[in-house]
Design an enzyme around this catalytic site. Structure first.
Site, mmCIF file in Angstrom:
data_model
loop_
_atom_site.group_PDB
_atom_site.id
_atom_site.type_symbol
_atom_site.label_atom_id
_atom_site.label_comp_id
_atom_site.label_asym_id
_atom_site.label_seq_id
_atom_site.Cartn_x
_atom_site.Cartn_y
_atom_site.Cartn_z
ATOM 1 C CE1 TYR A 95 1.124 0.973 2.605
ATOM 2 C CE2 TYR A 95 -0.435 1.408 4.367
ATOM 3 C CZ TYR A 95 0.550 1.840 3.515
ATOM 4 O OH TYR A 95 0.965 3.156 3.545
ATOM 5 C CD GLU A 137 1.127 5.550 5.584
ATOM 6 O OE1 GLU A 137 0.185 4.738 5.695
ATOM 7 O OE2 GLU A 137 1.884 5.589 4.593
#
Ligand code: FAD
Length: 402
Positions: A95, A137
């Site tokens: 990310y 996730e």
């Protein structure tokens, strides 16, 4: 919590994103692949060439900015993307890479207009979104471990391959470690990871076409051929068709995806499949016929009898279950394709065909984007509500509204 001032700044960027969103995402991917080539393997380069990935991301960023003060509106999109990320093995450490390159692209695109306020607001908004994905996730990876007994990739052996049409080949797969397989949810897909071209792994998703609860997975793969030179043939589908045989091993990630049979048990169901889009619907059809007694209709759109997949399996189901009707719509039938009764017809899916269906049913669609757009327009015109419609796209989620 995102600061109120940040919400305002992000909302103020919506008009720019609507006009320049795709320029932004093109720049973003370009910079990210230059600065962080290690993440290239997570992205299908064919989608970069076609522009569909950039378009999908631009739409997603715009939707995020528009709904930043109403995250509930984004929950379905977040789930779809989180499932895709989990199918590819995206991890928290990815990310910051995306975030840094996104901010670089915003700065570069806006030039002198990239005030500190805008950059700080997007840094904060991106971080908030990244945290939502990381959390979801993490849960999905845990679910994989609990439900399927593995996460990440594990080896499967190809136990059989068979021709499902002139252009589609099915592969039957079993865990190479001999462990039992937990049932997938009909409609879900797995990810195949292989070396098709050189030393790098490539990943592609394939919907499971088998009924849930078998001791194998079945994927059914259409051979993608480049329509004109220099458009190359599809990398993984051709590798699977040409090179992969019984006894070979493939790396697979556990079933993912939220396109599943969600209708109340007492609701009739209509499935509309275009070409290889039949795969998730076939698994759902099996599940529906096993678990439910409501009517289910399949509209199978295909070019001709040669390209029609799973004919025998569908004929068998139609004989066995009186509540199931299959209607084949051939766009270019050959002389051998006898269109003799209500069962089959010629042409594209049109208003007459849609209006002949039970419009109180829930509709499940999977096929090429142009066909799905066309069907959505027909369904909307026929008064079918968006709550009744469920879609799966075999690529980056494209805006389907016409
Ligand atoms: P790619 O190499 O990805 O190429 C795709 C297309 O782009 C080809 O037509 C190719 O000619 C063109 N192309 C590639 N490179 C270029 C270039 N440089 N310039 C111009 N054009 C280019 N597929 C199935 O067959 N069955 C399924 O059940 C199935 N389920 C799916 C489920 C999901 C959730 C998703 C997301 C996808 C699914 N797919 C399925 C699609 C599958 O994942 C692959 O995208 C498909 O097999 C094509 O992959 P490929 O590597 O063969 O083609």
């Amino acid at each position: 919590m995102i600061k109120p001032q940040t919400l305002q700044v992000i909302k103020a960027t919506v008009p720019v994103l609507k006009t320049h969103g795709e320029a932004l995402t093109r720049l973003f991917y370009q910079r990210m692949f230059e600065n962080n080539p290690e993440v290239k393997a997570y992205f299908n380069q064919a989608h970069q060439h076609s522009g569909s990935q950039q378009q999908a991301l631009a739409t997603a960023i715009c939707a995020y900015a528009e709904n930043i003060d109403n995250p509930e509106a984004l929950s379905a999109a977040v789930e779809l993307i989180a499932q895709k990320h989990a199918s590819l093995g995206i991890k928290p450490e990815h990310y910051p890479i995306v975030g840094q390159n996104l901010l670089l692209a915003i700065k570069e695109l806006l030039g002198d207009d990239a005030s500190d306020d805008i950059i700080d607001a997007w840094a904060e908004a991106y971080q908030a979104l990244a945290e939502i994905f990381i959390e979801r996730e993490k849960q999905i990876y845990t679910e994989h471990e609990v439900q399927h007994g593995w996460q990440g990739f594990k080896q499967f052996e190809v136990i059989r391959r068979e021709k499902s049409s002139e252009v589609i080949t099915s592969f039957y797969l079993q865990p190479a470690d001999g462990q039992p397989l937990a049932a997938h949810q009909a409609g879900q897909y797995i990810t195949v990871k292989l070396k098709a071209d050189g030393p790098e792994h490539t990943m592609r998703q394939y919907s499971l076409s088998n009924p849930p609860g078998k001791d194998y997975y079945r994927i059914s793969v259409k051979r993608e051929t480049g329509s004109e030179k220099p458009q190359p043939d599809g990398l993984v589908s051709n590798f699977l068709h040409d090179k992969v045989k019984p006894g070979d091993l493939l790396w697979l990630a556990p079933p993912c995806g939220e396109f599943t049979l969600q209708s109340p048990v007492d609701k009739p169901v209509v499935m509309i499949a275009g070409g290889v889009g039949i795969t998730p619907l076939l698994s759902m059809l099996h599940q529906h016929l096993t678990d439910r007694s409501q009517r289910v209709t399949l509209i199978q759109a295909t070019i001709n009898g040669q390209t029609r997949a799973f004919k025998q399996e569908l004929d068998r189901l139609e004989k066995q279950y009186s509540e199931f009707d299959c209607h084949v719509r051939y766009s270019q039938p050959s002389d051998e394709d006898k269109i003799t009764d209500n069962h089959d017809s010629e042409g594209l899916i049109d208003a007459a065909l849609i209006n002949s269906l039970d419009l109180t049913a829930d509709f499940y669609l999977c096929g090429p984007p142009a066909m799905m757009r066309h069907c959505l327009t027909l369904l909307n015109n026929a008064g079918v509500t968006s709550e009744q419609i469920h879609l799966e796209a075999f690529g980056p989620a494209l805006p389907l509204a016409s």
